[in-house]
Design a protein around this motif. Structure first.
Motif, short mmCIF file in Angstrom:
data_model
loop_
_atom_site.label_atom_id
_atom_site.label_comp_id
_atom_site.label_asym_id
_atom_site.label_seq_id
_atom_site.Cartn_x
_atom_site.Cartn_y
_atom_site.Cartn_z
N THR A 46 0.85 -1.19 0.00
CA THR A 46 0.00 0.00 0.00
C THR A 46 0.89 1.24 0.00
O THR A 46 1.80 1.36 0.83
CB THR A 46 -0.92 0.03 1.24
OG1 THR A 46 -1.73 -1.14 1.24
CG2 THR A 46 -1.80 1.27 1.24
N ILE A 47 0.65 2.14 -0.95
CA ILE A 47 1.37 3.41 -0.98
C ILE A 47 0.35 4.53 -0.82
O ILE A 47 -0.68 4.56 -1.51
CB ILE A 47 2.17 3.57 -2.28
CG1 ILE A 47 3.31 2.54 -2.31
CG2 ILE A 47 2.71 4.99 -2.42
CD1 ILE A 47 4.20 2.61 -3.51
N THR A 48 0.62 5.41 0.14
CA THR A 48 -0.31 6.48 0.46
C THR A 48 0.34 7.84 0.24
O THR A 48 1.50 8.05 0.65
CB THR A 48 -0.76 6.36 1.94
OG1 THR A 48 -1.40 5.10 2.12
CG2 THR A 48 -1.72 7.48 2.33
N PHE A 49 -0.36 8.73 -0.42
CA PHE A 49 0.06 10.12 -0.57
C PHE A 49 -0.64 10.92 0.52
O PHE A 49 -1.87 11.04 0.51
CB PHE A 49 -0.31 10.62 -1.97
CG PHE A 49 -0.10 12.10 -2.16
CD1 PHE A 49 1.09 12.72 -1.80
CD2 PHE A 49 -1.10 12.88 -2.74
CE1 PHE A 49 1.27 14.08 -1.99
CE2 PHE A 49 -0.91 14.24 -2.94
CZ PHE A 49 0.27 14.84 -2.56
N ASN A 50 0.14 11.44 1.47
CA ASN A 50 -0.42 12.21 2.57
C ASN A 50 -0.35 13.70 2.21
O ASN A 50 0.65 14.37 2.47
CB ASN A 50 0.36 11.92 3.86
CG ASN A 50 -0.24 12.62 5.06
OD1 ASN A 50 -1.25 13.33 4.95
ND2 ASN A 50 0.35 12.40 6.22
N ALA A 62 -11.33 7.52 3.59
CA ALA A 62 -12.39 8.20 4.34
C ALA A 62 -11.93 8.48 5.76
O ALA A 62 -11.34 7.62 6.42
CB ALA A 62 -13.65 7.33 4.36
N GLY A 63 -12.19 9.69 6.22
CA GLY A 63 -12.03 10.01 7.63
C GLY A 63 -10.62 10.23 8.13
O GLY A 63 -10.40 10.30 9.33
N VAL A 64 -9.63 10.32 7.25
CA VAL A 64 -8.25 10.53 7.72
C VAL A 64 -7.60 11.71 7.00
O VAL A 64 -6.41 11.69 6.71
CB VAL A 64 -7.38 9.26 7.55
CG1 VAL A 64 -7.78 8.19 8.53
CG2 VAL A 64 -7.44 8.74 6.12
N GLY A 65 -8.39 12.73 6.71
CA GLY A 65 -7.83 13.89 6.03
C GLY A 65 -7.62 13.62 4.55
O GLY A 65 -8.31 12.79 3.95
N ASN A 66 -6.63 14.31 3.98
CA ASN A 66 -6.39 14.18 2.54
C ASN A 66 -5.32 13.13 2.27
O ASN A 66 -4.17 13.45 2.01
CB ASN A 66 -5.98 15.54 1.97
CG ASN A 66 -7.12 16.53 2.08
OD1 ASN A 66 -8.19 16.31 1.55
ND2 ASN A 66 -6.89 17.63 2.80
N ARG A 67 -5.71 11.91 2.36
CA ARG A 67 -4.81 10.79 2.09
C ARG A 67 -5.37 9.97 0.93
O ARG A 67 -6.55 9.60 0.94
CB ARG A 67 -4.66 9.90 3.32
CG ARG A 67 -3.91 10.58 4.44
CD ARG A 67 -3.59 9.58 5.53
NE ARG A 67 -2.83 10.21 6.60
CZ ARG A 67 -2.06 9.57 7.45
NH1 ARG A 67 -1.95 8.26 7.38
NH2 ARG A 67 -1.40 10.21 8.38
#
Lengths: 325, 139
Positions: free
Chosen positions: A222-226, A269-274
């Motif tokens: 999993t790669i996430t852009f925070n 959902a629910g964790v800001g702009n991720r």
């Protein structure tokens, strides 16, 4: 007569409750720990704890847990010793498999209770020791217990918030008592220097988060852009896409920089702009059975592909090296 | 008369004796086609972020095949066996063309009236643990 009867019941109930709600007090006053250590060198920490016994226990053991990066392999690279006020000193050993608290083995129980503490990368583990010696403790006993922990740091440069946990084998993670008979502390950011590779930062928010932190190409990644870390050219973008090149062991470079449904990173959902994408690298890059993927270089883009965000909000790509430590 | 009473008493006592009926534990039959209903990686639920819907694991006699491969205990067809047909605790997969077998814990509980299989394994880095819950979709 009736009054006396109820008074007696009330007294008895209060006595029973008093016994139940106060088994022991455990204090974890402080942990002495250096701010940095060179890679591969020993980290020496001392936990200052105190036990105040309010109910006798037989064959009790001191339990100590540490939250450390998995790459340190702390279960094999750690020693613990302790000294007490009047019960002597001793060594601690890893709690054998099959010993349960709250229905789980100790590391799993601490993971459930505390997770990875304030760290941001889920590549950590709880390693739990207990005293080799068992003790019969009596009501009113008070012991200051100092625990010296020596653990070898791993080979990577990193910043991490280490966790320390103290309890007893008899009471474990029992939450029935008003004063919980266990305690944990998470320290400020500790740094491993002079090691291999890029800094692995467990402490500070990163633009790109990889999970698992250590993986091979046959893992699901999993790669996430925070996007909340800092303003980037993608701030406010409706859709974010994954733009990536894979480098294989036989020298092939596989380009997957196309803005299409399969590379779209849905917003969590629910964790800001991720924005995240989860994929199986071997399938995503369609490599043959004889190929392995060594590393990825990637950007986050908008729907047009013209706006790219790279490492540290620059034009350089993020780099992920497949490794298993 | 006395003999008659004794006989009646003995008959009654015999009638009261508990009869033990031995019910043999059935052999666990996992033959059929199984699909993934839940998948986790290091405790994180992946079920809704990866398309597991096309994965199929077929058990037939002592052989297995896989359709639409995903990270799994093995990556190709082969043979399988349970350590005990009545009380299995481990399942062994032996992939064709691979020298060694892979043995993993076999968890076979009943959920909602149906048998499911829980398999725990590490297909990539040994530090990463996956659990797949499989449900049978045909016999």
């Amino acid at each position: 007569m009736k009054h006396n009867k109820y008074t007696g019941i009330l007294k008895y109930t209060l006595i029973v409750l008093a016994c139940l709600v106060l088994s022991r007090c455990v204090y974890l006053n402080e942990v002495d720990q250096p701010s940095e250590v060179k890679a591969g060198q020993d980290l020496v920490a001392v936990m200052h704890t105190r036990f105040e016994i309010a109910e006798a226990r037989a064959a009790d053991r001191i339990v100590v847990g540490i939250l450390v990066p998995k790459s340190w392999n702390a279960a094999a690279n750690t020693t613990m010793t302790y000294t007490t006020t009047s019960m002597g000193s001793g060594t601690m050993v890893k709690i054998p498999a099959g010993v349960l608290t709250n229905g789980k083995e100790w590391p799993a129980a601490l993971r459930e209770r505390y997770g990875i503490g304030p760290n941001l990368l889920d590549d950590m583990e709880w390693v739990v020791f207990w005293s080799q010696t068992t003790y019969d403790v009596v009501n009113g006993d008070k012991q200051d217990v100092d625990i010296k922990i020596v653990t070898k740091t791993g080979p990577e440069n990193m910043r991490v918030k280490l966790g320390y946990f103290i309890a007893s084998s008899s009471d474990g993670l029992n939450d029935f008592y008003t004063n919980r008979p266990y305690k944990a502390i998470f320290k400020d950011c500790f740094e491993v220097t002079d090691g291999d590779g890029d800094l692995v930062d467990f402490c500070n928010p990163q633009l790109a988060i990889t999970d698992p932190n250590s993986s091979l190409d046959n893992d699901i990644m999993t790669i996430t852009f925070n996007a909340d870390v800092v303003n980037t050219p993608l701030t406010g973008a409706q859709d974010v896409y994954f733009c990536v090149k894979a480098y294989t062991n036989d020298g092939q470079v596989i380009d997957r920089c196309v803005q299409q449904p399969g590379s779209r990173m849905p917003k969590a959902a629910g964790v800001g702009n991720r924005y995240s994408i989860t994929f199986w690298p071997r399938q995503y890059f369609n490599v043959s059975a004889n190929q392995t993927i060594n590393r990825l270089e990637y950007y986050f883009t908008d729907a047009s592909g013209n706006i790219k965000v790279g490492y540290g909000n620059t034009a350089s790509p993020f780099v992920y090296t497949f490794k298993c430590k | 008369m006395k003999n008659y009473l004794v006989s009646v008493c003995l008959l009654l006592l015999a009638a009261c004796r508990a009869t033990e009926i031995a019910i043999p534990e059935p052999v666990k039959n996992i033959e059929g086609t199984w699909r993934i209903t839940k998948a986790t990686r290091n405790g994180t639920d992946l079920t809704n972020v990866v398309d597991f819907s096309k994965f199929r694991l077929h058990f037939q006699n002592n052989t297995y095949t896989i359709d639409n491969l995903l990270p799994f205990i093995v990556s190709g067809k082969g043979t399988w066996s349970l350590d005990d047909p009545q009380y299995p605790f481990k399942i062994t997969f032996h992939q064709e063309g691979v020298d060694s077998s892979v043995v993993t814990k076999f968890d076979y509980p009943i959920t909602d009236g149906q048998r499911i299989i829980n398999l725990v394994f590490s297909p990539g880095c040994i530090n990463n643990t996956y659990q797949y819950t499989l449900e049978k979709i045909s016999k």
